[in-house]
Design a protein around this motif. Structure first.
Motif, mmCIF file in Angstrom:
data_model
loop_
_atom_site.group_PDB
_atom_site.id
_atom_site.type_symbol
_atom_site.label_atom_id
_atom_site.label_comp_id
_atom_site.label_asym_id
_atom_site.label_seq_id
_atom_site.Cartn_x
_atom_site.Cartn_y
_atom_site.Cartn_z
ATOM 1 N N TYR A 50 -1.262 -10.593 -0.900
ATOM 2 C CA TYR A 50 -2.148 -10.496 -0.262
ATOM 3 C C TYR A 50 -2.898 -11.933 0.158
ATOM 4 O O TYR A 50 -2.406 -11.937 1.754
ATOM 5 C CB TYR A 50 -2.552 -9.177 -1.267
ATOM 6 C CG TYR A 50 -2.035 -7.974 -0.576
ATOM 7 C CD1 TYR A 50 -1.432 -7.485 -1.750
ATOM 8 C CD2 TYR A 50 -2.568 -7.216 0.246
ATOM 9 C CE1 TYR A 50 -1.290 -5.832 -2.257
ATOM 10 C CE2 TYR A 50 -2.422 -5.727 0.286
ATOM 11 C CZ TYR A 50 -1.747 -5.762 -0.770
ATOM 12 O OH TYR A 50 -1.591 -4.118 -1.100
ATOM 13 N N LYS B 59 2.515 3.183 -7.030
ATOM 14 C CA LYS B 59 2.612 2.870 -8.673
ATOM 15 C C LYS B 59 1.269 3.181 -9.012
ATOM 16 O O LYS B 59 1.682 2.840 -10.698
ATOM 17 C CB LYS B 59 2.092 0.964 -7.940
ATOM 18 C CG LYS B 59 0.954 0.473 -7.825
ATOM 19 C CD LYS B 59 0.247 -0.192 -7.678
ATOM 20 C CE LYS B 59 -0.762 -0.720 -6.757
ATOM 21 N NZ LYS B 59 -1.787 0.144 -6.852
ATOM 22 N N PHE C 131 -10.936 -12.173 -6.196
ATOM 23 C CA PHE C 131 -9.848 -11.365 -7.120
ATOM 24 C C PHE C 131 -9.971 -12.362 -8.235
ATOM 25 O O PHE C 131 -9.850 -11.408 -9.067
ATOM 26 C CB PHE C 131 -8.409 -11.697 -6.083
ATOM 27 C CG PHE C 131 -8.303 -9.843 -5.606
ATOM 28 C CD1 PHE C 131 -8.761 -9.004 -6.031
ATOM 29 C CD2 PHE C 131 -8.378 -10.665 -3.907
ATOM 30 C CE1 PHE C 131 -8.557 -8.033 -4.959
ATOM 31 C CE2 PHE C 131 -8.602 -9.204 -2.621
ATOM 32 C CZ PHE C 131 -8.346 -8.287 -3.549
ATOM 33 N N PHE D 150 -1.418 -7.554 -10.431
ATOM 34 C CA PHE D 150 -1.897 -9.184 -10.919
ATOM 35 C C PHE D 150 -1.165 -9.937 -10.726
ATOM 36 O O PHE D 150 -1.706 -10.018 -8.569
ATOM 37 C CB PHE D 150 -1.519 -9.476 -12.827
ATOM 38 C CG PHE D 150 -1.393 -9.965 -13.487
ATOM 39 C CD1 PHE D 150 -2.737 -9.831 -14.133
ATOM 40 C CD2 PHE D 150 -0.793 -11.672 -14.039
ATOM 41 C CE1 PHE D 150 -3.506 -10.345 -15.401
ATOM 42 C CE2 PHE D 150 -1.183 -12.135 -15.068
ATOM 43 C CZ PHE D 150 -2.630 -11.882 -15.452
ATOM 44 N N ALA E 200 0.241 -9.929 -6.584
ATOM 45 C CA ALA E 200 -0.332 -9.396 -5.625
ATOM 46 C C ALA E 200 -1.712 -10.433 -4.840
ATOM 47 O O ALA E 200 -1.134 -10.501 -2.950
ATOM 48 C CB ALA E 200 -1.403 -8.422 -6.040
ATOM 49 N N THR E 201 -1.519 -11.569 -5.427
ATOM 50 C CA THR E 201 -2.738 -12.518 -4.886
ATOM 51 C C THR E 201 -2.083 -13.299 -4.474
ATOM 52 O O THR E 201 -1.584 -13.495 -2.397
ATOM 53 C CB THR E 201 -3.856 -13.612 -5.882
ATOM 54 O OG1 THR E 201 -3.436 -12.694 -7.049
ATOM 55 C CG2 THR E 201 -4.315 -14.018 -5.865
ATOM 56 N N GLU F 228 0.797 -1.181 -0.457
ATOM 57 C CA GLU F 228 -0.113 -0.201 0.072
ATOM 58 C C GLU F 228 0.638 1.194 0.388
ATOM 59 O O GLU F 228 1.697 1.342 0.769
ATOM 60 C CB GLU F 228 -0.574 -0.677 1.129
ATOM 61 C CG GLU F 228 -2.016 -1.031 1.504
ATOM 62 C CD GLU F 228 -3.075 -1.182 -0.206
ATOM 63 O OE1 GLU F 228 -3.063 -0.185 -0.677
ATOM 64 O OE2 GLU F 228 -3.634 -2.822 -0.322
ATOM 65 N N LEU G 256 -13.245 -3.939 -1.861
ATOM 66 C CA LEU G 256 -12.912 -2.912 -1.140
ATOM 67 C C LEU G 256 -13.799 -1.734 -0.323
ATOM 68 O O LEU G 256 -13.673 -1.313 0.792
ATOM 69 C CB LEU G 256 -12.007 -1.785 -2.654
ATOM 70 C CG LEU G 256 -11.230 -2.460 -3.180
ATOM 71 C CD1 LEU G 256 -9.704 -1.544 -3.596
ATOM 72 C CD2 LEU G 256 -10.014 -3.665 -2.263
ATOM 73 N N GLU H 151 -6.090 -3.387 -11.600
ATOM 74 C CA GLU H 151 -6.873 -4.359 -11.366
ATOM 75 C C GLU H 151 -6.345 -4.470 -9.270
ATOM 76 O O GLU H 151 -6.308 -4.171 -9.439
ATOM 77 C CB GLU H 151 -5.711 -6.377 -11.694
ATOM 78 C CG GLU H 151 -6.201 -7.424 -11.545
ATOM 79 C CD GLU H 151 -6.139 -8.591 -12.393
ATOM 80 O OE1 GLU H 151 -6.973 -8.756 -10.669
ATOM 81 O OE2 GLU H 151 -5.731 -8.814 -12.531
ATOM 82 N N PRO H 152 -8.165 -5.011 -8.932
ATOM 83 C CA PRO H 152 -9.058 -5.275 -9.338
ATOM 84 C C PRO H 152 -9.773 -4.011 -9.787
ATOM 85 O O PRO H 152 -9.856 -3.420 -9.991
ATOM 86 C CB PRO H 152 -9.852 -6.197 -8.363
ATOM 87 C CG PRO H 152 -9.549 -5.334 -7.265
ATOM 88 C CD PRO H 152 -7.988 -5.303 -7.150
ATOM 89 N N ARG I 65 -14.627 -5.355 -7.663
ATOM 90 C CA ARG I 65 -12.868 -4.410 -6.834
ATOM 91 C C ARG I 65 -14.466 -3.302 -6.118
ATOM 92 O O ARG I 65 -13.734 -3.621 -4.885
ATOM 93 C CB ARG I 65 -13.195 -3.286 -7.772
ATOM 94 C CG ARG I 65 -11.273 -2.484 -7.013
ATOM 95 C CD ARG I 65 -11.597 -1.334 -7.911
ATOM 96 N NE ARG I 65 -10.555 -0.197 -7.694
ATOM 97 C CZ ARG I 65 -9.037 -0.209 -7.447
ATOM 98 N NH1 ARG I 65 -8.485 -1.253 -8.259
ATOM 99 N NH2 ARG I 65 -8.921 0.191 -6.607
HETATM 100 P P1 TMP Z 1 -4.779 -0.212 -5.230
HETATM 101 O O1 TMP Z 1 -5.865 -0.046 -6.816
HETATM 102 O O2 TMP Z 1 -4.936 0.805 -4.739
HETATM 103 O O3 TMP Z 1 -3.642 -1.449 -5.210
HETATM 104 O O4 TMP Z 1 -5.827 -1.529 -4.468
HETATM 105 C C1 TMP Z 1 -6.574 -3.047 -4.772
HETATM 106 C C2 TMP Z 1 -6.303 -3.837 -3.062
HETATM 107 O O5 TMP Z 1 -6.628 -5.318 -3.173
HETATM 108 C C3 TMP Z 1 -5.253 -3.762 -2.908
HETATM 109 O O6 TMP Z 1 -4.720 -3.301 -1.461
HETATM 110 C C4 TMP Z 1 -5.014 -5.126 -2.933
HETATM 111 C C5 TMP Z 1 -5.274 -5.634 -3.064
HETATM 112 N N1 TMP Z 1 -5.414 -7.309 -3.721
HETATM 113 C C6 TMP Z 1 -5.515 -8.185 -3.327
HETATM 114 O O7 TMP Z 1 -5.253 -8.365 -2.187
HETATM 115 N N2 TMP Z 1 -4.845 -8.994 -3.994
HETATM 116 C C7 TMP Z 1 -5.018 -8.971 -5.566
HETATM 117 O O8 TMP Z 1 -5.083 -10.337 -6.260
HETATM 118 C C8 TMP Z 1 -5.302 -7.473 -5.867
HETATM 119 C C9 TMP Z 1 -5.127 -7.662 -7.595
HETATM 120 C C10 TMP Z 1 -5.373 -7.160 -5.104
#
Ligand code: TMP
Length: 210
Positions: free
Chosen positions: A110, A22, A76, A103, A106-107, A18, A60, A45-46, A56
């Motif tokens: 996270y 990016k 996701f 992409f 991230a999965t 976070e 979120l 993504e998402p 998304r």
């Molecule tokens: P962002 O667009 O601000 O990065 O927010 C996307 C959020 O979703 C961020 O906290 C990361 C999370 N995320 C996952 O947990 N798993 C995933 O596969 C993806 C693509 C995003």
């Protein structure tokens, strides 16, 4: 300016914890590539499709709706499956450069390292939703967890940002672990300097692959 055509498209992803910046850097990169005559698609993504944007919103901003770890993973991956067939693959087949904010890495970082879903479960599901598609280059913008979280929270916290600091520490070390494993593809750039310096490092990595 006439568009430069590539024989095959190039898929580039941006990742990071976070508040790593990016979205700023991927947008700047896309403008830079367009100014050099490349046909560039910038997506996230998402999201990135009508279905993905609805997912998304659920992931979120779904206050009061319970989402289990595995449901979260499926959501996701559902968004990913849609963006791969609707946006990314057609653009790559047309010889475009596709830049995607987040992409599969991230999965793994996270839901896997952060949420402790077994990595082999993610690997199996992700292979289906990506149809085996992997980025040519991944820029991992690295930022210290506390600095990044406080930067991100200035805009108000979403459901993922509200997870505790230890979760986000695992996410960051997950990303760094992936970067060690896939050092040919994932390039780590420290996001601590000025935007201009960081962007110059991003462009240097991208210039190597186009
Ligand atoms: P962002 O667009 O601000 O990065 O927010 C996307 C959020 O979703 C961020 O906290 C990361 C999370 N995320 C996952 O947990 N798993 C995933 O596969 C993806 C693509 C995003």
């Amino acid at each position: 300016m006439a568009k430069k055509s590539l024989k095959a498209g190039i898929f580039i992803t941006f990742e990071g914890p976070e508040g790593c910046g990016k979205s700023t850097h991927s947008a700047m990169l896309c403008e830079y590539l367009k100014s050099r005559g490349y046909d560039c698609v910038h997506t996230r993504e998402p999201g990135g499709t009508s279905l993905g944007e609805k997912i998304r919103e659920l992931l979120l901003h779904s206050d009061g709706i319970k989402i289990s770890d595995i449901s979260e993973l499926f959501l996701f991956e559902a968004a990913r499956s849609q963006i791969v067939v609707e946006v990314i693959m057609p653009a790559l087949e047309a010889g475009k450069i596709v830049i995607c904010d987040r992409f599969s890495d991230a999965t793994f970082s996270y839901q896997g390292y952060g949420g402790k879903v077994p990595l082999e479960v993610i690997r199996a599901l992700d292979r289906v939703s990506t149809k085996g598609l992997k980025p040519r280059l991944t820029i991992l913008l690295d930022v210290d967890t506390i600095t990044g979280l406080s930067r991100a929270k200035r805009k108000g916290s979403d459901r993922m940002e509200k997870k505790d600091v230890t979760y986000h520490r695992r996410v960051r070390s997950g990303y760094l672990d992936l970067a060690r494993r896939y050092h040919g593809r994932i390039k780590v750039i420290k996001a601590g300097g000025t935007i201009q310096k960081t962007q110059a490092m991003v462009r240097r990595e991208v210039d190597r692959v186009i």
